[in-house]
Design an enzyme around this catalytic site. Sequence first.
Site, PDB file in Angstrom:
ATOM      1  N   HIS A   6       0.825  -1.215   0.000  1.00 15.36           N
ATOM      2  CA  HIS A   6       0.000   0.000   0.000  1.00 15.36           C
ATOM      3  C   HIS A   6       0.851   1.254   0.000  1.00 15.36           C
ATOM      4  O   HIS A   6       0.517   2.240  -0.658  1.00 15.36           O
ATOM      5  CB  HIS A   6      -0.956   0.012   1.206  1.00 15.36           C
ATOM      6  CG  HIS A   6      -1.889  -1.146   1.212  1.00 15.36           C
ATOM      7  ND1 HIS A   6      -1.555  -2.349   1.799  1.00 15.36           N
ATOM      8  CD2 HIS A   6      -3.127  -1.305   0.677  1.00 15.36           C
ATOM      9  CE1 HIS A   6      -2.551  -3.207   1.633  1.00 15.36           C
ATOM     10  NE2 HIS A   6      -3.519  -2.595   0.961  1.00 15.36           N
ATOM     11  N   ARG A 170     -22.733  15.323  14.767  1.00 12.13           N
ATOM     12  CA  ARG A 170     -23.058  16.464  13.903  1.00 12.13           C
ATOM     13  C   ARG A 170     -24.445  16.218  13.289  1.00 12.13           C
ATOM     14  O   ARG A 170     -24.687  15.168  12.693  1.00 12.13           O
ATOM     15  CB  ARG A 170     -22.003  16.620  12.798  1.00 12.13           C
ATOM     16  CG  ARG A 170     -20.700  17.211  13.304  1.00 12.13           C
ATOM     17  CD  ARG A 170     -19.731  17.498  12.154  1.00 12.13           C
ATOM     18  NE  ARG A 170     -18.686  18.404  12.561  1.00 12.13           N
ATOM     19  CZ  ARG A 170     -17.499  18.017  13.056  1.00 12.13           C
ATOM     20  NH1 ARG A 170     -17.223  16.738  13.208  1.00 12.13           N
ATOM     21  NH2 ARG A 170     -16.604  18.918  13.400  1.00 12.13           N
TER      22      ARG A 170
END
Length: 255
Positions: A6, A170
């Site tokens: 990766h 939120r």
Amino acid sequence: MADFYHLGFSLHDLGEYRPTLAILSGDPNRAAQIASSKLTHRKILSENRGLNSYLGLLPSGKPVLSATSGMGAPSLSIVVNELVQAGIRTIIRVGTCGSIQPQVLPGSVAITKAALCRQGAANDIAPPEYPASSDPFLTVALVEAAQTLGIEYALGITASVDTFYEGQERRASANPYLLRWLQGITEEYRHLGVINYEMEAGTLLKMGNVYGFAAACVCGVIAQRTQAEQPVLEAKAVAVQNAIEVALAAAERFA
Ligand code: URA
């Protein structure tokens, strides 16, 4: 193929004088900014998948990696696992966060002494009860760096969660209906003395304790959740700059 699938680079790319310390940013642009503005003899190791990694020297001449975790704990866990395989033994996360205490202001930095780790990826590494505690020596170095540089800081417990919107309570989002257990959670954390929300530190700190490397976290405060849900855009540049300065000054003592 690269040794580190990766990360997209190999051990031989690190040269003979290999770094043992990484500064780990969530944002690839921040990793690039650190390399271009703070490191000498820099080299791009990889920009694979936006997990940008740069090799360079600190002002003292010590080698360091400026790497990217990506957003959230699953991505961070992959990057950190591969960094450890590459010989990294000290990781300082330089992130951004939202304050949940009135005295912790946008533009300042929050230094994590331990995390309340509410992260799924971390459960693949250690049980939920396992401590997400920072390396004490590295954390003291961050605090002393902030003091020496005259940068306003708070040292405390960080809530590391998997989602920016729902998990950080939120409501101004695509999903204004929050699950019952999340309604009021910010207030609860405030009473528990948690200073900030972010999305990577808890998993990093557990990995440090399990895999035996030193891990710590400094975040620029870019939102003040006692006032508003939105980030305070005017404060972001100074908050991030402050976090970078603190991390690099501490790194000088550990690289
Ligand atoms: N990062 C977070 O995870 N939360 C914030 O409020 C700001 C940055």
